[in-house]
Design a protein around this motif. Structure first.
Motif, PDB file in Angstrom:
ATOM      1  N   ALA A  47      14.469   6.025  48.243  1.00  0.00           N
ATOM      2  CA  ALA A  47      15.909   5.745  48.174  1.00  0.00           C
ATOM      3  C   ALA A  47      16.691   6.983  47.753  1.00  0.00           C
ATOM      4  CB  ALA A  47      16.171   4.618  47.184  1.00  0.00           C
ATOM      5  N   ASP A  48      17.896   7.110  48.314  1.00  0.00           N
ATOM      6  CA  ASP A  48      18.818   8.195  47.969  1.00  0.00           C
ATOM      7  C   ASP A  48      20.186   7.569  47.731  1.00  0.00           C
ATOM      8  OD1 ASP A  48      20.524  10.354  47.803  1.00  0.00           O
ATOM      9  OD2 ASP A  48      19.702  11.407  49.536  1.00  0.00           O
ATOM     10  N   ASP A  49      20.619   7.552  46.469  1.00  0.00           N
ATOM     11  CA  ASP A  49      21.918   6.951  46.146  1.00  0.00           C
ATOM     12  C   ASP A  49      23.034   7.983  46.066  1.00  0.00           C
ATOM     13  OD1 ASP A  49      21.479   8.291  43.788  1.00  0.00           O
ATOM     14  OD2 ASP A  49      21.424   6.506  42.514  1.00  0.00           O
TER      15      ASP A  49
ATOM     16  N   ARG B   4      17.001  10.855  44.128  1.00  0.00           N
ATOM     17  CA  ARG B   4      16.085  10.471  45.204  1.00  0.00           C
ATOM     18  C   ARG B   4      14.827   9.912  44.549  1.00  0.00           C
ATOM     19  NH1 ARG B   4      17.955  15.469  47.185  1.00  0.00           N
ATOM     20  NH2 ARG B   4      15.969  16.508  46.672  1.00  0.00           N
ATOM     21  N   THR B   5      14.705   8.593  44.591  1.00  0.00           N
ATOM     22  CA  THR B   5      13.675   7.901  43.817  1.00  0.00           C
ATOM     23  C   THR B   5      12.805   7.023  44.708  1.00  0.00           C
ATOM     24  OG1 THR B   5      15.260   6.134  43.362  1.00  0.00           O
ATOM     25  CG2 THR B   5      15.075   7.887  41.723  1.00  0.00           C
ATOM     26  N   PHE B   6      11.750   6.464  44.107  1.00  0.00           N
ATOM     27  CA  PHE B   6      10.879   5.504  44.765  1.00  0.00           C
ATOM     28  C   PHE B   6      11.081   4.151  44.101  1.00  0.00           C
ATOM     29  CE2 PHE B   6       6.617   3.391  44.936  1.00  0.00           C
ATOM     30  CZ  PHE B   6       6.630   3.121  46.296  1.00  0.00           C
ATOM     31  N   LEU B   7      11.369   3.127  44.918  1.00  0.00           N
ATOM     32  CA  LEU B   7      11.702   1.805  44.394  1.00  0.00           C
ATOM     33  C   LEU B   7      10.783   0.745  44.983  1.00  0.00           C
ATOM     34  CD1 LEU B   7      15.598   1.938  44.771  1.00  0.00           C
ATOM     35  CD2 LEU B   7      14.253   2.497  42.729  1.00  0.00           C
ATOM     36  N   LEU B   8      10.517  -0.288  44.182  1.00  0.00           N
ATOM     37  CA  LEU B   8       9.808  -1.485  44.627  1.00  0.00           C
ATOM     38  C   LEU B   8      10.773  -2.650  44.490  1.00  0.00           C
ATOM     39  CD1 LEU B   8       7.032  -2.683  45.494  1.00  0.00           C
ATOM     40  CD2 LEU B   8       6.577  -3.071  43.066  1.00  0.00           C
ATOM     41  N   SER B   9      10.966  -3.413  45.566  1.00  0.00           N
ATOM     42  CA  SER B   9      11.942  -4.505  45.521  1.00  0.00           C
ATOM     43  C   SER B   9      11.463  -5.684  46.339  1.00  0.00           C
ATOM     44  CB  SER B   9      13.314  -4.036  46.016  1.00  0.00           C
ATOM     45  OG  SER B   9      13.236  -3.568  47.345  1.00  0.00           O
ATOM     46  N   LEU B  10      12.134  -6.823  46.130  1.00  0.00           N
ATOM     47  CA  LEU B  10      11.782  -8.089  46.794  1.00  0.00           C
ATOM     48  C   LEU B  10      13.046  -8.805  47.214  1.00  0.00           C
ATOM     49  CD1 LEU B  10       9.788 -10.469  47.462  1.00  0.00           C
ATOM     50  CD2 LEU B  10      10.095 -11.209  45.091  1.00  0.00           C
TER      51      LEU B  10
ATOM     52  N   LYS C 191      20.102  11.999  55.411  1.00  0.00           N
ATOM     53  CA  LYS C 191      20.946  10.838  55.122  1.00  0.00           C
ATOM     54  C   LYS C 191      22.265  11.014  55.857  1.00  0.00           C
ATOM     55  CE  LYS C 191      22.354   9.953  50.827  1.00  0.00           C
ATOM     56  NZ  LYS C 191      23.756   9.523  50.660  1.00  0.00           N
ATOM     57  N   LEU C 192      22.761   9.921  56.490  1.00  0.00           N
ATOM     58  CA  LEU C 192      23.894  10.029  57.391  1.00  0.00           C
ATOM     59  C   LEU C 192      25.229   9.634  56.772  1.00  0.00           C
ATOM     60  CD1 LEU C 192      22.179   8.567  60.576  1.00  0.00           C
ATOM     61  CD2 LEU C 192      22.508  10.966  59.979  1.00  0.00           C
ATOM     62  N   ASN C 193      25.232   9.195  55.525  1.00  0.00           N
ATOM     63  CA  ASN C 193      26.502   8.880  54.876  1.00  0.00           C
ATOM     64  C   ASN C 193      26.429   9.272  53.399  1.00  0.00           C
ATOM     65  OD1 ASN C 193      24.945   6.949  53.673  1.00  0.00           O
ATOM     66  ND2 ASN C 193      26.161   5.201  54.320  1.00  0.00           N
ATOM     67  N   ARG C 194      27.534   9.091  52.713  1.00  0.00           N
ATOM     68  CA  ARG C 194      27.584   9.499  51.309  1.00  0.00           C
ATOM     69  C   ARG C 194      27.166   8.393  50.352  1.00  0.00           C
ATOM     70  NH1 ARG C 194      33.581  11.961  51.410  1.00  0.00           N
ATOM     71  NH2 ARG C 194      33.772  10.236  52.869  1.00  0.00           N
ATOM     72  N   GLY C 195      26.979   7.186  50.866  1.00  0.00           N
ATOM     73  CA  GLY C 195      26.589   6.074  50.010  1.00  0.00           C
ATOM     74  C   GLY C 195      25.093   6.020  49.789  1.00  0.00           C
ATOM     75  N   SER C 196      24.628   4.856  49.379  1.00  0.00           N
ATOM     76  CA  SER C 196      23.196   4.658  49.136  1.00  0.00           C
ATOM     77  C   SER C 196      22.487   4.313  50.436  1.00  0.00           C
ATOM     78  CB  SER C 196      22.990   3.522  48.125  1.00  0.00           C
ATOM     79  OG  SER C 196      23.548   3.862  46.885  1.00  0.00           O
ATOM     80  N   SER C 197      21.297   4.851  50.591  1.00  0.00           N
ATOM     81  CA  SER C 197      20.504   4.535  51.765  1.00  0.00           C
ATOM     82  C   SER C 197      19.049   4.839  51.457  1.00  0.00           C
ATOM     83  CB  SER C 197      20.981   5.329  52.986  1.00  0.00           C
ATOM     84  OG  SER C 197      20.432   4.791  54.170  1.00  0.00           O
ATOM     85  N   GLY C 198      18.187   4.525  52.429  1.00  0.00           N
ATOM     86  CA  GLY C 198      16.774   4.763  52.214  1.00  0.00           C
ATOM     87  C   GLY C 198      15.948   4.262  53.375  1.00  0.00           C
ATOM     88  N   ALA C 199      14.648   4.472  53.271  1.00  0.00           N
ATOM     89  CA  ALA C 199      13.694   4.018  54.285  1.00  0.00           C
ATOM     90  C   ALA C 199      12.514   3.386  53.573  1.00  0.00           C
ATOM     91  CB  ALA C 199      13.257   5.181  55.165  1.00  0.00           C
ATOM     92  N   SER C 200      11.943   2.334  54.199  1.00  0.00           N
ATOM     93  CA  SER C 200      10.969   1.505  53.487  1.00  0.00           C
ATOM     94  C   SER C 200       9.764   1.132  54.343  1.00  0.00           C
ATOM     95  CB  SER C 200      11.625   0.193  53.021  1.00  0.00           C
ATOM     96  OG  SER C 200      12.829   0.409  52.342  1.00  0.00           O
ATOM     97  N   LEU C 201       8.627   1.034  53.681  1.00  0.00           N
ATOM     98  CA  LEU C 201       7.488   0.262  54.172  1.00  0.00           C
ATOM     99  C   LEU C 201       7.715  -1.162  53.699  1.00  0.00           C
ATOM    100  CD1 LEU C 201       4.605  -0.252  55.266  1.00  0.00           C
ATOM    101  CD2 LEU C 201       3.749   0.579  53.056  1.00  0.00           C
ATOM    102  N   VAL C 202       7.608  -2.141  54.607  1.00  0.00           N
ATOM    103  CA  VAL C 202       7.959  -3.526  54.282  1.00  0.00           C
ATOM    104  C   VAL C 202       6.771  -4.439  54.589  1.00  0.00           C
ATOM    105  CG1 VAL C 202       9.609  -5.396  54.678  1.00  0.00           C
ATOM    106  CG2 VAL C 202      10.340  -3.010  54.963  1.00  0.00           C
ATOM    107  N   LEU C 203       6.520  -5.373  53.688  1.00  0.00           N
ATOM    108  CA  LEU C 203       5.625  -6.488  53.967  1.00  0.00           C
ATOM    109  C   LEU C 203       6.521  -7.699  54.132  1.00  0.00           C
ATOM    110  CD1 LEU C 203       2.562  -5.801  51.646  1.00  0.00           C
ATOM    111  CD2 LEU C 203       2.917  -5.203  54.043  1.00  0.00           C
ATOM    112  N   ARG C 204       6.685  -8.129  55.385  1.00  0.00           N
ATOM    113  CA  ARG C 204       7.733  -9.071  55.749  1.00  0.00           C
ATOM    114  C   ARG C 204       7.149 -10.452  56.009  1.00  0.00           C
ATOM    115  NH1 ARG C 204      11.987  -7.881  60.753  1.00  0.00           N
ATOM    116  NH2 ARG C 204      13.696  -9.211  59.995  1.00  0.00           N
ATOM    117  N   GLY C 205       7.755 -11.473  55.417  1.00  0.00           N
ATOM    118  CA  GLY C 205       7.386 -12.852  55.664  1.00  0.00           C
ATOM    119  C   GLY C 205       8.463 -13.558  56.459  1.00  0.00           C
TER     120      GLY C 205
END
Length: 443
Positions: free
Chosen positions: A104-106, A110-116, A79-93
């Motif tokens: 995600a890493d806040d 370090r958790t796994f999230l599902l979002s829309l 992670k390159l900063n002190r804030g929240s960041s992450g990497a995702s697999l995306v299904l994009r419309g």
């Protein structure tokens, strides 16, 4: 009781259907993906690496209706900063709609999230962690992310490299999440690597790039800037061109026939440039505070400043200026191509001017050049404010070694692996030049 059981059985059946869909390999050729920012991504080996602040990379497949399922191996690096960041697999419309399965890493967890996101706005979900509530992922460890969507209900999961399920999260967004999708990835200020992409539908790629709808319409009208030349005027043709005056000097002639000395600035963007150490753009935060988040107010204010200061040319700029001032594009055709990886470069693009030299012998370089041209400026080619384009910016013609004898690019090509398209082209050139005589070559 029967009325309750029947819809539950239907729901269970649809979920099993989505999770059991057969997956097919997706191409990892760089030209089969659309990169938002070529500076931040690089193909190395069979993996796509995020080097800095990332953004989206979307597969060049058509959007497919649900049910749809995708999978990718994600290795978080740093992670390159002190804030929240992450990497995702995306299904994009389309229209800013997208489902995300994210490591995600806040800064604390370090958790796994599902979002829309719907229309680029986050949607509040009642996500349920079905398995792995205590799951915490680790850096430098590969994880297999899977994301399934069916009728607006999504299921995301994380497994280790052996296929052992570590965490599973589900959420139902109803019609808001039921849009057609294609596979993409996303990363913030987060170094990581994506590999082995798979999807339930991979067959239909995008059609050959065509001229898109034009932004300059009958609702717009070209007006010459105030500070144009009174010494010389040419013939108005409706577009910019170059003409030689009777004095022998060459001038830009604007669409109305007025001679111009273009005086402009570069990078007229609302977002400014991000500061990697901070993880955000200070300029963007300032203009959002000053103009209340209104890009239009910022644009009108900036246009006034440019006029007051005597500028008549917007250079490379935001869309808001393209019906107000003459402008140009920097296509970065070669630099972008050289950012993809070893197969695509003679010298790699390292995110700064003067580092890149593309491999023009790659079998898909012509396809890429046409696509880059149409995608970057195709919507503006009938715009009279459009002056022209730069195909690139300071390519590394001397090669990475910068040898005094000028052999840099020769050395770069010869240093490629056997079978590399640039090396093949050089060997063929030498063989033809020396008529296939090794003694002549050696001498």
């Amino acid at each position: 009781m029967k009325k309750t059981i029947f819809p539950l059985l239907l729901l269970l059946s649809s979920l099993l259907c989505a999770d059991s869909i057969k997956l097919h390999d997706l191409s990892m050729d760089a030209l089969d993906w659309d990169v938002d920012s070529v500076v931040y991504w690089r193909w190395m080996g069979n993996a796509l690496h995020n080097l800095a602040s990332g953004g989206y990379v979307s597969s060049r497949t058509v959007e497919e209706p649900q049910p749809f399922r995708a999978q990718i191996t994600l290795t978080p690096r740093e992670k390159l900063n002190r804030g929240s960041s992450g990497a995702s697999l995306v299904l994009r419309g389309s229209g800013g709609n997208a489902w995300f399965a994210t490591l995600a890493d806040d800064g604390k967890e370090r958790t796994f999230l599902l979002s829309l996101r719907s229309g680029n706005r986050p949607v509040r979900l009642n996500a349920v962690t079905e398995t792995g509530k205590e799951f915490r992922w680790n850096y430098k460890t590969p994880y297999v992310l899977t994301l399934s969507v069916n009728r607006g209900r999504a299921v995301g999961s994380v497994a280790d490299k052996n296929g052992t399920l570590l965490c599973r999260v589900s959420a139902d967004a109803g019609s808001a999440g039921a849009f057609p999708v294609r596979v993409a990835v996303h990363a913030g200020t987060f170094r990581c690597a994506f590999s082995a992409p798979k999807a339930s539908h991979v067959g239909a790629g995008k059609a050959e790039a065509q001229i898109p709808p034009q932004t300059f319409t009958s609702a717009h009208r070209y007006t010459s800037p105030d500070n144009v030349s009174r010494e010389f005027s040419g013939k108005g043709t409706g577009f910019f061109r170059i003409e030689k005056a009777p004095s022998g000097k060459f001038w830009f002639i604007d669409p109305l026939g007025k001679a111009m000395f273009l005086c402009g600035v570069d990078n007229l963007t609302y977002a400014g440039r991000p500061c990697e150490a901070l993880g955000y753009s200070p300029y963007l935060r300032n203009v959002q505070r000053i103009f209340g988040g209104s890009r239009e107010r910022w644009g009108e204010h900036t246009l006034g400043l440019l006029s007051d200061w005597g500028f008549n040319y917007a250079g490379t700029c935001e869309r808001i200026f393209r019906t107000k001032l003459p402008f140009s594009f920097n296509l970065m055709i070669g630099s972008a191509f050289a950012a993809f990886g070893d197969e695509y470069d003679l010298t790699p693009y390292r995110g700064r001017v003067g580092t890149a030299m593309p491999n023009p012998f790659h079998p898909r370089f012509g396809e890429w050049s046409r696509r880059r041209f149409l995608e970057q400026i195709g919507s503006e080619i009938r715009n009279p404010y459009f002056v022209g384009y730069f195909c690139d910016n300071e390519l590394q013609w001397l090669g990475s070694s910068r040898n005094p004898d000028g052999s840099g690019l020769f050395d770069n090509a010869m240093g490629k692996r056997s079978g590399h398209s640039a090396k093949n082209a050089l060997v063929k050139f030498l063989a033809n030049h020396y008529q296939n005589r090794i003694d002549a070559f050696n001498s």
